[in-house]
Design an enzyme around this catalytic site. Structure first.
Site, PDB file in Angstrom:
ATOM      1  N   GLY A  15     -41.116 -14.601  38.561  1.00 55.19           N
ATOM      2  CA  GLY A  15     -41.406 -14.889  40.152  1.00 55.19           C
ATOM      3  C   GLY A  15     -42.975 -15.318  40.127  1.00 55.19           C
ATOM      4  O   GLY A  15     -43.204 -16.431  40.913  1.00 55.19           O
ATOM      5  N   LEU A  53     -43.035 -12.284  23.133  1.00 58.72           N
ATOM      6  CA  LEU A  53     -44.545 -11.807  23.210  1.00 58.72           C
ATOM      7  C   LEU A  53     -44.461 -10.675  21.851  1.00 58.72           C
ATOM      8  O   LEU A  53     -45.488 -10.509  21.316  1.00 58.72           O
ATOM      9  CB  LEU A  53     -44.818 -10.961  24.388  1.00 58.72           C
ATOM     10  CG  LEU A  53     -45.100 -11.745  25.538  1.00 58.72           C
ATOM     11  CD1 LEU A  53     -45.312 -11.103  26.701  1.00 58.72           C
ATOM     12  CD2 LEU A  53     -46.328 -12.588  25.185  1.00 58.72           C
ATOM     13  N   GLY A  73     -46.333 -12.089  31.590  1.00 57.10           N
ATOM     14  CA  GLY A  73     -45.301 -11.848  31.111  1.00 57.10           C
ATOM     15  C   GLY A  73     -44.994 -10.386  30.797  1.00 57.10           C
ATOM     16  O   GLY A  73     -45.906  -9.478  31.371  1.00 57.10           O
ATOM     17  N   VAL A  75     -42.241  -6.763  30.922  1.00 53.64           N
ATOM     18  CA  VAL A  75     -41.011  -6.159  31.860  1.00 53.64           C
ATOM     19  C   VAL A  75     -41.812  -5.887  33.214  1.00 53.64           C
ATOM     20  O   VAL A  75     -42.966  -5.173  33.318  1.00 53.64           O
ATOM     21  CB  VAL A  75     -40.577  -4.791  31.198  1.00 53.64           C
ATOM     22  CG1 VAL A  75     -39.610  -3.983  32.089  1.00 53.64           C
ATOM     23  CG2 VAL A  75     -39.772  -5.274  29.742  1.00 53.64           C
ATOM     24  N   HIS A 114     -48.262   0.985  39.960  1.00 59.25           N
ATOM     25  CA  HIS A 114     -47.419   2.062  39.360  1.00 59.25           C
ATOM     26  C   HIS A 114     -48.082   2.701  38.452  1.00 59.25           C
ATOM     27  O   HIS A 114     -47.742   3.684  38.049  1.00 59.25           O
ATOM     28  CB  HIS A 114     -45.959   1.503  39.160  1.00 59.25           C
ATOM     29  CG  HIS A 114     -45.238   0.942  40.261  1.00 59.25           C
ATOM     30  ND1 HIS A 114     -44.748   1.891  41.287  1.00 59.25           N
ATOM     31  CD2 HIS A 114     -44.806  -0.264  40.688  1.00 59.25           C
ATOM     32  CE1 HIS A 114     -44.023   1.136  42.435  1.00 59.25           C
ATOM     33  NE2 HIS A 114     -44.289  -0.125  41.806  1.00 59.25           N
ATOM     34  N   TYR A 137     -42.549   2.487  33.208  1.00 55.22           N
ATOM     35  CA  TYR A 137     -43.221   1.050  33.326  1.00 55.22           C
ATOM     36  C   TYR A 137     -44.763   1.350  33.779  1.00 55.22           C
ATOM     37  O   TYR A 137     -45.490   0.880  33.224  1.00 55.22           O
ATOM     38  CB  TYR A 137     -42.542   0.358  34.702  1.00 55.22           C
ATOM     39  CG  TYR A 137     -42.989  -0.640  35.071  1.00 55.22           C
ATOM     40  CD1 TYR A 137     -43.207  -1.932  34.689  1.00 55.22           C
ATOM     41  CD2 TYR A 137     -43.458  -0.500  36.375  1.00 55.22           C
ATOM     42  CE1 TYR A 137     -43.906  -2.903  35.286  1.00 55.22           C
ATOM     43  CE2 TYR A 137     -43.952  -1.672  37.127  1.00 55.22           C
ATOM     44  CZ  TYR A 137     -44.223  -2.785  36.396  1.00 55.22           C
ATOM     45  OH  TYR A 137     -44.875  -3.821  37.057  1.00 55.22           O
ATOM     46  N   ARG A 175     -42.964   0.640  53.591  1.00 53.99           N
ATOM     47  CA  ARG A 175     -43.975   1.028  52.604  1.00 53.99           C
ATOM     48  C   ARG A 175     -44.720  -0.412  52.306  1.00 53.99           C
ATOM     49  O   ARG A 175     -45.870  -0.081  52.068  1.00 53.99           O
ATOM     50  CB  ARG A 175     -43.302   1.460  51.147  1.00 53.99           C
ATOM     51  CG  ARG A 175     -44.369   1.395  50.006  1.00 53.99           C
ATOM     52  CD  ARG A 175     -43.774   1.799  48.888  1.00 53.99           C
ATOM     53  NE  ARG A 175     -44.563   1.643  47.719  1.00 53.99           N
ATOM     54  CZ  ARG A 175     -44.727   0.483  46.984  1.00 53.99           C
ATOM     55  NH1 ARG A 175     -43.634  -0.429  47.131  1.00 53.99           N
ATOM     56  NH2 ARG A 175     -45.143   0.341  45.807  1.00 53.99           N
TER      57      ARG A 175
HETATM   58  C1  15L Z   1     -43.984  -3.782  40.693  1.00 55.13           C
HETATM   59  O1  15L Z   1     -44.923  -3.385  39.819  1.00 55.13           O
HETATM   60  C2  15L Z   1     -42.952  -4.740  40.741  1.00 55.13           C
HETATM   61  O2  15L Z   1     -43.027  -5.702  39.469  1.00 55.13           O
HETATM   62  C3  15L Z   1     -42.385  -5.429  41.602  1.00 55.13           C
HETATM   63  O3  15L Z   1     -40.912  -5.745  41.666  1.00 55.13           O
HETATM   64  C4  15L Z   1     -42.451  -4.160  43.046  1.00 55.13           C
HETATM   65  O4  15L Z   1     -41.622  -3.458  43.020  1.00 55.13           O
HETATM   66  C5  15L Z   1     -44.004  -3.799  43.053  1.00 55.13           C
HETATM   67  O5  15L Z   1     -44.234  -3.061  42.100  1.00 55.13           O
HETATM   68  C6  15L Z   1     -44.050  -2.725  44.474  1.00 55.13           C
HETATM   69  O6  15L Z   1     -44.297  -1.672  44.277  1.00 55.13           O
HETATM   70  O7  15L Z   1     -43.585  -3.039  45.439  1.00 55.13           O
END
Ligand code: 15L
Length: 267
Positions: A15, A53, A73, A75, A114, A137, A175
């Protein structure tokens, strides 16, 4: 508009990669796109590379003869540990090794909010706070930021780690009225990361000029990023379409929202 030479964009069929493909192509002489999947018809100044990768030799080849890399690139959300391990640890390491050996000047890459997702929404934070990842993640993004710092300190390879908030055409829930990053602001931020004269290793929050923003970018002021969009214009529509959260619900109480609230992915 700034003009750049040879850029590699990884994750080019995802995306955000697709968004940057059109946003960046007109700024550079030559754009190499990489993905594990097909990339469609090549544009006039585009070159395509199908690359996994986790394949170090392929990544070494892919990073040859480029000035800067935009790395989207890997996950992009919580997944099995093995999937995250191959892409966000092994793949990320391969990328930095390729860049070091091929003397790439700068890597701009998609870290994530995150990495700090367990901070309470009562706290406004800058880039100096200790990380508080909200998922495996998120932990992989902390690894990435550590590697980026290490390659700057030891090898003079510059990086910008963009802690991307929620990059969508418009906010999708309550959020995101705080975490939203509009597409035009993201393209503009990426251009700032490419053109700033010196970045060393900079951490910047990828967020628009939202009234309720919780991330302070004063430590990345040298990038010259001035967001223009504000999620507030979508508030009435979002509030009409969604139920208010209980204040103690982790999905709203901490920066990372649902990533923090979710259980362990592999249980
Ligand atoms: C991310 O890191 C994700 O790739 C994305 O899909 C969203 O969920 C975003 O965080 C978020 O925190 O909204």
């Amino acid at each position: 508009m700034a003009h750049l030479n040879r850029i590699l964009l990884t994750g080019a069929s995802g995306g955000l990669g697709t968004l940057l493909r059109t946003g960046i192509a007109k700024m550079c002489t030559h754009l190499r796109l990489s993905s594990r999947y097909g990339l469609g018809q090549a544009g006039p100044n585009e070159e395509h590379a199908i690359c996994d990768l986790s394949d170090a030799d392929a990544v070494l080849e892919m990073t040859r003869d480029v000035d800067m890399v935009i790395h989207m690139g890997g996950v992009g959300r919580e997944n099995t540990f093995d999937a995250i391990l191959q892409s966000n640890y092994v793949g990320f390491y391969n990328l930095y090794e390729g860049c070091r050996k091929n003397r790439v000047k700068r890597v701009i890459w998609g870290s994530s909010n995150h990495a700090i997702g367990f901070y309470s929404r009562t706290q406004r934070i800058d880039a100096s706070v200790p990380t508080r990842p909200d998922s495996n993640y998120g932990v992989s993004k902390v690894f990435g930021e550590g590697l980026a710092q290490y390659y700057w300190d030891k090898f003079d390879l510059e990086s910008v780690s963009i802690r991307i908030g929620s990059c969508f055409p418009k906010p999708l829930d309550r959020r995101m009225l705080t975490t939203w990053l509009s597409y035009p602001d993201f393209i503009n931020l990426t251009e700032c990361c490419l053109t700033a004269p010196r970045v060393e290793h900079t951490i910047v929050y990828g967020v628009s000029d939202n009234d309720s923003v919780l991330w302070d970018n004063h430590m990345a002021a040298h990038l010259g990023y001035r967001p223009k969009d504000n999620a507030e214009v979508h508030r009435a529509e979002i509030e009409a379409a969604t139920e208010p959260h209980d204040r103690d619900d982790l999905a709203i109480a901490v920066h990372g929202g649902g990533f923090a609230a979710a259980g362990h992915f592999e249980d």
